[in-house]
Design an enzyme around this catalytic site. Structure first.
Site, PDB file in Angstrom:
ATOM      1  N   SER A   8     -60.165  22.592  45.093  1.00  0.00           N
ATOM      2  CA  SER A   8     -60.338  21.508  46.061  1.00  0.00           C
ATOM      3  C   SER A   8     -60.754  22.068  47.413  1.00  0.00           C
ATOM      4  O   SER A   8     -60.513  23.235  47.717  1.00  0.00           O
ATOM      5  CB  SER A   8     -59.033  20.717  46.229  1.00  0.00           C
ATOM      6  N   SER A  25     -64.062  17.662  37.665  1.00  0.00           N
ATOM      7  CA  SER A  25     -63.867  16.319  38.198  1.00  0.00           C
ATOM      8  C   SER A  25     -65.208  15.715  38.610  1.00  0.00           C
ATOM      9  O   SER A  25     -65.416  14.507  38.494  1.00  0.00           O
ATOM     10  CB  SER A  25     -62.910  16.354  39.391  1.00  0.00           C
ATOM     11  N   TYR A  79     -70.622  22.426  39.627  1.00  0.00           N
ATOM     12  CA  TYR A  79     -70.371  23.776  39.133  1.00  0.00           C
ATOM     13  C   TYR A  79     -71.569  24.497  38.537  1.00  0.00           C
ATOM     14  O   TYR A  79     -71.494  25.696  38.261  1.00  0.00           O
ATOM     15  CB  TYR A  79     -69.216  23.744  38.125  1.00  0.00           C
ATOM     16  N   PHE A 116     -56.556  20.779  31.760  1.00  0.00           N
ATOM     17  CA  PHE A 116     -55.800  21.901  32.327  1.00  0.00           C
ATOM     18  C   PHE A 116     -56.160  22.058  33.790  1.00  0.00           C
ATOM     19  O   PHE A 116     -57.098  21.476  34.272  1.00  0.00           O
ATOM     20  CB  PHE A 116     -56.057  23.198  31.546  1.00  0.00           C
TER      21      PHE A 116
END
Length: 406
Positions: free
Chosen positions: A83, A118, A123, A406
């Site tokens: 985050s 999320s 990424y 996870f």
């Protein structure tokens, strides 16, 4: 304004986790949940970015082992809890966290890193490719029949138990399924408690075990959420997890879920792309199937990662890999492999294909084909015959899947 990046100290955990909760907009899940997450945290694998006493960025990982094609369990950093505070966006904090984390993963000798995103757009620039897909479905059980295999006489017994009581049996079944599918994670100690943690008293978590000759052969974790409309009961079975060791146990669990009184829908957020369920239902159109991205994966050590799995057919190919974020991976690699094993080493030989580490991550578990990526212009083919063989070699007979977050 500068930020300090450092490894998480146990005394900083509350501030660190509080920053993570704010970034995700999570409300207070209670002290029991916080203590469970705290107990699962690996402090030496967790990073915080601090502006004075304020935590403005977080990242962590778990020391997982993931099943790869061929059935081996390969060390992989399970990236999590990433985050950046809304007040500190566009300052390079995320890039700094990813840079430090991948350097640390490399030093630990873990050839892979993986995550569940999320926001999928984030990424790719750090080398993570979509290596598996998950299906979401809402099965209209008022209109859909289940045409499973005939019940196995008295050899399969269904038994409803409290989730905590059934935890050991569920974990035994889960462990039995891990070698059979790429992407499955060998659970760490304590993760069984996370799977049955119940945050919703309005629809408590329930557990049903399938037993064969007294031994656990399957399980389902689910909620029964009551609802009524003008025509009567219209409840939803919210399936969290279903695993089984054989087709009869699998079908018996689904048959149970289809038959729960006062419900008309089974809602699932995460099923494998090749789930046998969709060959058992009478009308797949009334299952409202949606495909989502699943596991994101990136090779941290290209040579070690490609040598750790097997290949469906013999392959001998030179891959030219582009990886500006982890430049130690850049260059040409000769992959020689077959169903028994593989070797991947540096070479000066001419390349058969050119691709980035992100595409290599997408290919790695066999859930994305080389032809798909070539069609999207993500792989440049220099030796068509070799690439055709490599496309077959990289595939998997079973779709990769991660059954839990996870």
């Amino acid at each position: 304004m500068t930020t300090e990046l450092r490894v998480l100290s146990p005394t900083e955990w509350d501030v660190w986790y509080g920053g993570l909760e704010r970034a995700f907009g999570d409300g207070d899940k209670g002290s029991e949940h916080r203590e469970l997450v705290r107990s699962l945290t690996h402090y030496d694998r967790s990073l915080g970015a601090y502006d004075g006493g304020e935590c403005v960025g977080t990242a962590g990982s778990f020391p997982f082992r993931v099943t790869v094609p061929g059935g081996s369990l390969v060390p992989s950093a399970g990236v999590t809890m990433v985050s950046v505070a809304a007040t500190h966006r566009r300052r390079g904090i995320l890039t700094s966290l990813m840079r430090r984390q991948l350097d640390d993963v490399r030093e630990r000798g873990e050839p892979l890193a993986m995550l569940l995103a999320s926001e999928p757009a984030i990424y790719g620039r750090f080398g993570y490719g979509i290596a598996s897909r998950r299906l979401r479905t809402d099965v209209d059980t008022s209109r859909v029949r289940l045409n499973g295999p005939a019940e196995d006489g008295d050899s399969i017994r269904l038994r409803q138990v409290a989730p905590a009581e059934g935890m050991a049996a569920c974990e035994a079944v889960y462990a039995g399924t891990v070698p059979s599918r790429p992407g499955m994670i060998d659970r760490l100690p304590g993760w069984d408690r996370l799977q049955i943690f119940d945050r919703d008293p309005s629809a408590p978590l329930q557990c049903v075990l399938a037993e064969r000759d007294g031994e656990p052969a399957g399980y389902a974790l689910f909620r029964n959420r009551a609802s009524w409309n003008a025509a009567g009961p219209d409840g939803t079975v919210e399936l969290r997890e279903l695993n089984a060791l054989d087709p009869s146990s699998y079908a018996a669990l689904w048959r149970f879920l289809f038959g729960i009184d006062l419900t008309s829908t089974i809602a699932c957020d995460n099923r494998p792309a090749d789930d046998p369920l969709f060959h058992l239902v009478s009308d797949p159109r009334r299952c409202a199937l949606r495909v989502w991205d699943g596991l994101f994966l990136r090779p941290v050590d290209v040579g070690a990662a490609l040598a750790a799995r097997t290949y469906r057919v013999p392959v001998d190919a030179v891959l030219e890999v582009e990886d500006s974020f982890c430049p130690w991976n850049e260059g040409r690699w000769r992959l020689s492999g077959d169903p028994k094993g593989a070797v991947c080493e540096r070479t000066a030989d001419p390349a058969d294909m050119v691709l980035s580490v992100r595409e290599l991550g997408a290919l790695y578990l066999g859930g994305t084909s080389l032809r798909e990526l070539e069609g999207a212009g993500r792989v440049r083919t220099l030796s068509p015959a070799v690439v055709e063989t490599a496309s077959l070699a990289f595939g998997s007979d079973v779709a990769p899947w991660v059954p839990h977050d996870f």
